[in-house]
Scaffold this motif. Structure first.
Motif, PDB file in Angstrom:
ATOM      1  N   SER A   7       0.825  -1.194   0.000  1.00  0.00           N
ATOM      2  CA  SER A   7       0.000   0.000   0.000  1.00  0.00           C
ATOM      3  C   SER A   7       0.861   1.246   0.000  1.00  0.00           C
ATOM      4  N   SER A   8       0.334   2.292  -0.585  1.00  0.00           N
ATOM      5  CA  SER A   8       1.035   3.568  -0.515  1.00  0.00           C
ATOM      6  C   SER A   8       0.511   4.405   0.637  1.00  0.00           C
ATOM      7  N   THR A   9      -0.371   3.825   1.435  1.00  0.00           N
ATOM      8  CA  THR A   9      -0.917   4.539   2.586  1.00  0.00           C
ATOM      9  C   THR A   9       0.188   4.763   3.598  1.00  0.00           C
ATOM     10  N   PRO A  10       0.393   5.991   4.061  1.00  0.00           N
ATOM     11  CA  PRO A  10       1.516   6.277   4.943  1.00  0.00           C
ATOM     12  C   PRO A  10       1.247   5.963   6.406  1.00  0.00           C
ATOM     13  N   GLU A  11       0.196   5.202   6.739  1.00  0.00           N
ATOM     14  CA  GLU A  11      -0.103   4.907   8.130  1.00  0.00           C
ATOM     15  C   GLU A  11       0.856   3.834   8.648  1.00  0.00           C
ATOM     16  N   THR A  12       1.727   4.205   9.563  1.00  0.00           N
ATOM     17  CA  THR A  12       2.630   3.243  10.181  1.00  0.00           C
ATOM     18  C   THR A  12       2.878   3.661  11.606  1.00  0.00           C
ATOM     19  N   THR A  13       3.346   2.716  12.365  1.00  0.00           N
ATOM     20  CA  THR A  13       3.806   3.024  13.706  1.00  0.00           C
ATOM     21  C   THR A  13       5.319   3.034  13.638  1.00  0.00           C
ATOM     22  N   SER A  14       5.902   4.160  13.846  1.00  0.00           N
ATOM     23  CA  SER A  14       7.344   4.278  13.759  1.00  0.00           C
ATOM     24  C   SER A  14       7.974   3.981  15.104  1.00  0.00           C
ATOM     25  N   VAL A  15       9.022   3.183  15.061  1.00  0.00           N
ATOM     26  CA  VAL A  15       9.768   2.908  16.267  1.00  0.00           C
ATOM     27  C   VAL A  15      11.208   3.280  16.024  1.00  0.00           C
ATOM     28  N   SER A  16      11.863   3.636  17.064  1.00  0.00           N
ATOM     29  CA  SER A  16      13.266   3.972  16.951  1.00  0.00           C
ATOM     30  C   SER A  16      14.074   2.701  17.075  1.00  0.00           C
ATOM     31  N   ALA A  17      14.690   2.293  15.986  1.00  0.00           N
ATOM     32  CA  ALA A  17      15.468   1.072  15.982  1.00  0.00           C
ATOM     33  C   ALA A  17      16.786   1.354  15.285  1.00  0.00           C
ATOM     34  N   PRO A  18      17.871   1.268  15.989  1.00  0.00           N
ATOM     35  CA  PRO A  18      19.156   1.553  15.370  1.00  0.00           C
ATOM     36  C   PRO A  18      19.504   0.491  14.338  1.00  0.00           C
ATOM     37  N   LEU A  19      19.995   0.944  13.217  1.00  0.00           N
ATOM     38  CA  LEU A  19      20.422   0.026  12.183  1.00  0.00           C
ATOM     39  C   LEU A  19      21.940  -0.041  12.180  1.00  0.00           C
ATOM     40  N   ALA A  20      22.432  -1.246  12.227  1.00  0.00           N
ATOM     41  CA  ALA A  20      23.877  -1.429  12.215  1.00  0.00           C
ATOM     42  C   ALA A  20      24.379  -1.281  10.785  1.00  0.00           C
ATOM     43  N   THR A  86       6.325  -2.650  12.731  1.00  0.00           N
ATOM     44  CA  THR A  86       6.447  -3.419  13.962  1.00  0.00           C
ATOM     45  C   THR A  86       5.229  -4.309  14.159  1.00  0.00           C
ATOM     46  N   GLY A  87       5.455  -5.358  14.916  1.00  0.00           N
ATOM     47  CA  GLY A  87       4.378  -6.255  15.305  1.00  0.00           C
ATOM     48  C   GLY A  87       4.679  -6.840  16.670  1.00  0.00           C
ATOM     49  N   TYR A  88       3.653  -7.404  17.276  1.00  0.00           N
ATOM     50  CA  TYR A  88       3.800  -7.982  18.603  1.00  0.00           C
ATOM     51  C   TYR A  88       3.231  -9.394  18.599  1.00  0.00           C
ATOM     52  N   PHE A  89       4.085 -10.367  18.893  1.00  0.00           N
ATOM     53  CA  PHE A  89       3.674 -11.766  18.975  1.00  0.00           C
ATOM     54  C   PHE A  89       3.171 -12.036  20.385  1.00  0.00           C
ATOM     55  N   GLU A  90       1.871 -12.176  20.537  1.00  0.00           N
ATOM     56  CA  GLU A  90       1.283 -12.355  21.872  1.00  0.00           C
ATOM     57  C   GLU A  90       1.650 -13.689  22.504  1.00  0.00           C
ATOM     58  N   ASP A  91       1.723 -14.762  21.700  1.00  0.00           N
ATOM     59  CA  ASP A  91       2.030 -16.082  22.266  1.00  0.00           C
ATOM     60  C   ASP A  91       3.402 -16.127  22.921  1.00  0.00           C
TER      61      ASP A  91
END
Length: 146
Positions: A7-20, A86-91
């Protein structure tokens, strides 16, 4: 829009994640290793995207049900490329983030990186095939992380 498009929809949850920064190429995908597949789903006319965790990548997980699943988007496909997702695995009580840096790469080409806080993953281009079905929904492999 088909499930293999993003999708080109800009809806995202941005997280700060350092990239090596990487000066060497990542290792190639490993057969029979665990991993996370970034999938787009279609249930009737409802689009969605998520992270499908497989504890073993046998035969590309074709037809196999994931061991855990984390929702990325409901109602639209995720914009996987050029922004953190991002996503969250509940199990397993585990968060997962990914950043895809390339679009339209060759299948199995390294295209980004990901992490679950315990280890880092390399993200690879998948081929957009129907990966599995669950109830009435179809899930298509867009990228995978090992």
């Amino acid at each position: 829009m088909t499930p293999t498009q993003t999708s080109s929809t800009p809806e995202t949850t941005s997280v700060s994640a350092p990239l090596a920064s990487k000066s060497t190429l990542p290792p190639p995908p490993t057969p029979n290793a665990d991993g996370v597949r970034l999938v787009n789903s279609l249930n009737g006319t409802t689009e969605g995207s998520g992270f499908a965790y497989f504890n073993k990548a046998v035969d590309g997980n074709n037809g196999a049900q994931p061991n855990d699943f984390a929702v990325a988007k409901v109602g639209v496909y995720a914009q996987w490329e050029n922004q953190n997702q991002t996503g969250y695995f509940e199990d397993t009580n585990t968060s997962f983030w990914v950043l895809i840096n390339s679009t339209n790469a060759a299948v199995n080409a390294a295209v980004g990186e990901a992490s679950n806080g315990y280890r880092n993953f390399t993200a690879y281009q998948d081929d957009g095939r129907l990966l599995y079905k669950q109830d009435l929904a179809e899930f298509y492999g867009i990228y995978y992380c090992q």
